[in-house]
Design a protein around this motif. Sequence first.
Motif, PDB file in Angstrom:
ATOM      1  N   ALA A  33       0.851  -1.304  -0.072  1.00  0.00           N
ATOM      2  CA  ALA A  33      -0.112  -0.033  -0.052  1.00  0.00           C
ATOM      3  C   ALA A  33       0.889   1.307   0.040  1.00  0.00           C
ATOM      4  O   ALA A  33       2.038   1.269   0.613  1.00  0.00           O
ATOM      5  CB  ALA A  33      -1.036   0.017   1.326  1.00  0.00           C
ATOM      6  N   GLY A  34       0.413   2.241  -0.640  1.00  0.00           N
ATOM      7  CA  GLY A  34       0.970   3.652  -0.600  1.00  0.00           C
ATOM      8  C   GLY A  34       0.698   4.456  -2.161  1.00  0.00           C
ATOM      9  O   GLY A  34       0.651   3.842  -3.019  1.00  0.00           O
ATOM     10  N   GLU A  35       0.559   5.602  -1.849  1.00  0.00           N
ATOM     11  CA  GLU A  35       0.249   6.476  -2.928  1.00  0.00           C
ATOM     12  C   GLU A  35       1.384   6.774  -3.928  1.00  0.00           C
ATOM     13  O   GLU A  35       1.343   6.958  -4.883  1.00  0.00           O
ATOM     14  CB  GLU A  35      -0.330   7.919  -2.276  1.00  0.00           C
ATOM     15  CG  GLU A  35      -1.438   7.959  -1.466  1.00  0.00           C
ATOM     16  CD  GLU A  35      -0.961   7.435  -0.224  1.00  0.00           C
ATOM     17  OE1 GLU A  35       0.109   7.523   0.367  1.00  0.00           O
ATOM     18  OE2 GLU A  35      -2.152   6.882   0.578  1.00  0.00           O
ATOM     19  N   ALA A  36       2.619   6.656  -3.289  1.00  0.00           N
ATOM     20  CA  ALA A  36       3.879   6.936  -4.199  1.00  0.00           C
ATOM     21  C   ALA A  36       5.099   5.894  -4.053  1.00  0.00           C
ATOM     22  O   ALA A  36       5.003   5.364  -2.709  1.00  0.00           O
ATOM     23  CB  ALA A  36       4.411   8.390  -4.202  1.00  0.00           C
ATOM     24  N   ILE A  39       6.804   6.558  -0.541  1.00  0.00           N
ATOM     25  CA  ILE A  39       5.953   6.225   0.836  1.00  0.00           C
ATOM     26  C   ILE A  39       5.694   4.659   0.757  1.00  0.00           C
ATOM     27  O   ILE A  39       5.765   4.269   1.860  1.00  0.00           O
ATOM     28  CB  ILE A  39       4.471   7.004   0.373  1.00  0.00           C
ATOM     29  CG1 ILE A  39       4.729   8.615   0.324  1.00  0.00           C
ATOM     30  CG2 ILE A  39       3.603   6.560   1.495  1.00  0.00           C
ATOM     31  CD1 ILE A  39       3.545   9.205   0.135  1.00  0.00           C
ATOM     32  N   THR A  40       5.435   4.033  -0.217  1.00  0.00           N
ATOM     33  CA  THR A  40       5.315   2.620  -0.363  1.00  0.00           C
ATOM     34  C   THR A  40       6.329   1.979   0.223  1.00  0.00           C
ATOM     35  O   THR A  40       6.425   1.206   1.136  1.00  0.00           O
ATOM     36  CB  THR A  40       4.784   2.248  -1.824  1.00  0.00           C
ATOM     37  OG1 THR A  40       3.742   2.663  -2.081  1.00  0.00           O
ATOM     38  CG2 THR A  40       4.689   0.885  -1.753  1.00  0.00           C
ATOM     39  N   ARG A  43       6.708   2.643   4.031  1.00  0.00           N
ATOM     40  CA  ARG A  43       5.885   1.972   4.928  1.00  0.00           C
ATOM     41  C   ARG A  43       6.189   0.369   4.914  1.00  0.00           C
ATOM     42  O   ARG A  43       6.196  -0.200   5.950  1.00  0.00           O
ATOM     43  CB  ARG A  43       4.454   2.122   4.326  1.00  0.00           C
ATOM     44  CG  ARG A  43       3.956   3.369   4.570  1.00  0.00           C
ATOM     45  CD  ARG A  43       2.640   3.526   4.058  1.00  0.00           C
ATOM     46  NE  ARG A  43       2.066   4.986   4.224  1.00  0.00           N
ATOM     47  CZ  ARG A  43       0.696   5.546   3.615  1.00  0.00           C
ATOM     48  NH1 ARG A  43       0.035   4.516   3.124  1.00  0.00           N
ATOM     49  NH2 ARG A  43       0.477   6.685   3.958  1.00  0.00           N
TER      50      ARG A  43
END
Length: 279
Positions: A33-36, A39-40, A43
Amino acid sequence: MAIPKIGSAEWVETQIRHYLATGDYDGFFVGWAGEALNITASRATQQLRAALIADTLLRARDFDHPSSMPEPIEPWLRDKLKPMVYGLFSAVEREVVLRTLVGGIVFLTPSNIVQVLTRERWLSTAWKLANIYLESLGATPLRKESARVVGMSQDTTCYVSLTYFRDTDPFADYVVHEAAHVLHNCRRAAIGLAERRNCPNPLDIAFGKRETFAYACEAYSQILLSAPGEAARQAALSRHQEYGLPPDERVDHDEYMAILADAIQARNGWRRIRERCAR
């Protein structure tokens, strides 16, 4: 059994279990999961690292042993590495090199293992360090097959397990061995030494003789420590051959013994080892 849907909680759990069992993971973190991407990756790395730390602490829970390290450790390390550094470097460079080597030795202990695993940049390296630590305690490692290694090095950092202090080989010294490798692996400028056009590393050691160099430094340091005088050193060298030579196919045993024989007869044996292994 149904294959978990990519990105689902069940799928994430399979990724974590795979990493804990093998040390392998998808460096692109596809499906996490992650928007970019950044970020992915952040996390996913946090989740894998947290799982590694939790599993390591769980496995080590009943195996915490009192540390056998000398205290304080820094003066002990300086005394350990000083003969090699002073034998290989000029007066101008010695303190810089010695400070780098001493500061780069990290013993894996119950008091610092969480910090080590948290700060280690690469998840694959963190996994290896967790295994080295667990095996040093006698706990069940994450990997299926035990490697029984004393430590590992990365850049100018040398991670060492507490089994180092239980080694009974009179000619072995993992700390000296790995410190010797740092001297030809790192860049002069990176540790504060003046750059040289013809040699970017502190020492210019031939690639094919790097293990020979490290093993020779290791054995020579132990011979100097235990055998004062040339006659005693000759006797120690003979015992070394009887006790067992480096179990490494990259080391030519005849050449290795010749280098040590040359070193114990020289006024500065460290310099002789360097010259015999130079590029």
